[in-house]
Design a protein around this motif. Sequence first.
Motif, PDB file in Angstrom:
ATOM      1  N   GLY A  49      -8.072   8.124   5.974  1.00 54.50           N
ATOM      2  CA  GLY A  49      -6.962   7.222   6.278  1.00 54.50           C
ATOM      3  C   GLY A  49      -7.285   5.770   5.975  1.00 54.50           C
ATOM      4  O   GLY A  49      -6.517   4.871   6.300  1.00 54.50           O
TER       5      GLY A  49
ATOM      6  N   LYS B  45       0.851  -1.190   0.000  1.00 53.76           N
ATOM      7  CA  LYS B  45       0.000   0.000   0.000  1.00 53.76           C
ATOM      8  C   LYS B  45       0.891   1.245   0.000  1.00 53.76           C
ATOM      9  O   LYS B  45       1.853   1.325   0.766  1.00 53.76           O
ATOM     10  CB  LYS B  45      -0.923  -0.011   1.220  1.00 53.76           C
ATOM     11  CG  LYS B  45      -1.857   1.186   1.304  1.00 53.76           C
ATOM     12  CD  LYS B  45      -1.393   2.197   2.307  1.00 53.76           C
ATOM     13  CE  LYS B  45      -2.142   3.511   2.209  1.00 53.76           C
ATOM     14  NZ  LYS B  45      -1.700   4.478   3.209  1.00 53.76           N
TER      15      LYS B  45
ATOM     16  N   ASP C 132      -5.253   2.126   4.329  1.00 51.84           N
ATOM     17  CA  ASP C 132      -4.554   1.082   5.088  1.00 51.84           C
ATOM     18  C   ASP C 132      -5.499  -0.087   5.331  1.00 51.84           C
ATOM     19  O   ASP C 132      -5.124  -1.253   5.197  1.00 51.84           O
ATOM     20  CB  ASP C 132      -4.114   1.601   6.472  1.00 51.84           C
ATOM     21  CG  ASP C 132      -3.122   2.736   6.391  1.00 51.84           C
ATOM     22  OD1 ASP C 132      -2.473   2.880   5.348  1.00 51.84           O
ATOM     23  OD2 ASP C 132      -3.010   3.479   7.385  1.00 51.84           O
TER      24      ASP C 132
HETATM   25 MG    MG Z   1      -2.556   7.234   5.874  1.00 52.57          MG
END
Ligand code: MG
Length: 641
Positions: free
Chosen positions: A160, A7, A163
Amino acid sequence: MAIIVQKYGGTSVGTVERIQAVAQRVQKTVLAGNSLVVVVSAMGKTTDDLVKLAKEISTNPSRREMDMLLSTGEQVSIALLSMALQELGQPAISLTGAQVGIVTEAKHSRARILEISTERIAGHLDEGKVVVVAGFQGVTSSALPGGRQVTREITTLGRGGSDTSAVALAAALEACCCEIYTDVPGILTADPRLIPDAQVMAEITCDEMLELASLGAKVLHPRAVEIARNYGITLVVKSSWTDEAGTKVISPSPCARSLEGLELVYPVDAVEFDADQGKVSMLRVPDRPGVAAELFGEIGRQDIDVDLIIQSIHEGNTNDIAFTVASNAASRASSVATAILPALGSSQARSQAVPRERGEVMADNNIAKVSIVGAGMIGRPGVAAQMFATLADAGINIGMISASEIKVSCTIAAQEGDRAVEILCQAFDVSSHQATFPGRAVGTSALPGRAVGTSPETPVRGVALDKNQARLAILSVPDRPGIAAQIFGLLAQHQISVDIIIQSQRCRVINGVPTRDIAFTVAQSQVEIARLALEELRAVRGRPEKSVRGRPEKSEWGYSEIVVRRAIAKVSAVGIGMVKHPGVAAQMFAALAAQQINIEMIATSEIKISCVVAEAEGVKALQAIHAVFGLAGGQTIMVPP
Ligand code: MG
Ligand code: ASP
């Protein structure tokens, strides 16, 4: 061929050059003989810019349209990375979350992943292609009436969230590992903007990572850690700018778990109990720097292992501190406490109006500790409340409460232990584990692999500062079953996540009813909602209460006052090394005392010690504990602006 999921975060794909550099790294991994799935974030600050755009059009844009908008950011980067790979002669294909079949709940802007289809990805991997998947997004799937058709809505997983996409894909594809490339060299012992000599950790367990959530969140989405922990996936966090090893995030060994409802797993995965504890409470010790350090320093020198430690809010100019130890050490611990009491000095009368108070030590050898443990408690308000309610429904009164990110512990009367474990296991649909005292080791046995192969030289792995919290204290609530359940149930209804929860030791009898104070911390942004919600409780006063074990109990309950304090900071030290390592808490308290920092509250779990201090002293406190545990190194970590 082994499947690897990589990632790359926003900065790692922030420019054309960076995308090309990523393509090269990806190709290198393929040439080394791996099948590769690559998850990318939106370029640079794209998501922030899109949010700004939306705010220019609407002050309150619909969540659905926000998801439609924000999901475009990742779509740009997957296409570009795929092109860059093809330029290198590496076959590749980009896919959106919907194309892959990353199915989520129908909750726009914060959807959890339900399942992932692997057929399409597997097919492309078999063709020798690198599959580049858009992070942070998914699609809903719901049958229309008649069951024939499905509506598909684009969702996002929350800021976010890439992830989380990556780790979920790794779980679904049974990848051998998931590498998270970012703009820092790994997970650091502290926030390098506050502590310039913070160091990269070679490894950390998922549990430690979760307990450090406020530190870790910037580097790793807590939900990603939760999935890694639940599915036994090895995560590596490293820089996309260098070839350094980064930080390995260690998961328990995988246990067979269904991939259905992937992110909807039980928030609690174990109930732990320890029937063999004793509690020592020190009432009315002076509220000044150094008291906790002196007390636990002496306890440590006597080689007594302390388990839970809590210090509630001060009252007047004194505090109560309570701690638990193995029951066979309880009388020794209480002698130490009694002996040290005069040396702590009686409280200085601050004014004529406040008389000097005398300290007192109380010991109770007859307690048990029950805990619920689980990574899924983070971000799911209401789990603690459910525990309190379960105990209340059985008529079990709670003595001490200590909550951390992944664990809530309550002390109760020893004779209630078996029953408490039974009903909690039922309520959370899990099995129980006998905790293994002595030492702060309780519970590390609960999950396979949690403590394996990690014996850091220092008992503490990392430290964190959270300045975004505020403290609420509800004064003089009746001390009987069901009260904590009501308070925290109500807060959960308002979607308020509570952090530290502490019930005072000091008991005040008001109109014949014994009362205690309950203090807790919440995010500053939620403090007003919390206060208003609690005002509702006052209105409950006088109304008949829900029946307890079939007996309708009429009661009058309310509280005398809610006290809010915003200017606080929470500093925490985390490490599985503090298990069976007496004196760690004392060391932390001493470091704060040396800086003349007063500790306002203390709460501990087996692998974490948290202290609330004045907000203005937060950074100094963080620096002091980072230094005392020897976490500083010579090297300065470069942080991007
Ligand atoms: Mg991040
Ligand atoms: N682009 C999304 C965000 O900025 C998701 C991510 O980067 O993980 O929050």
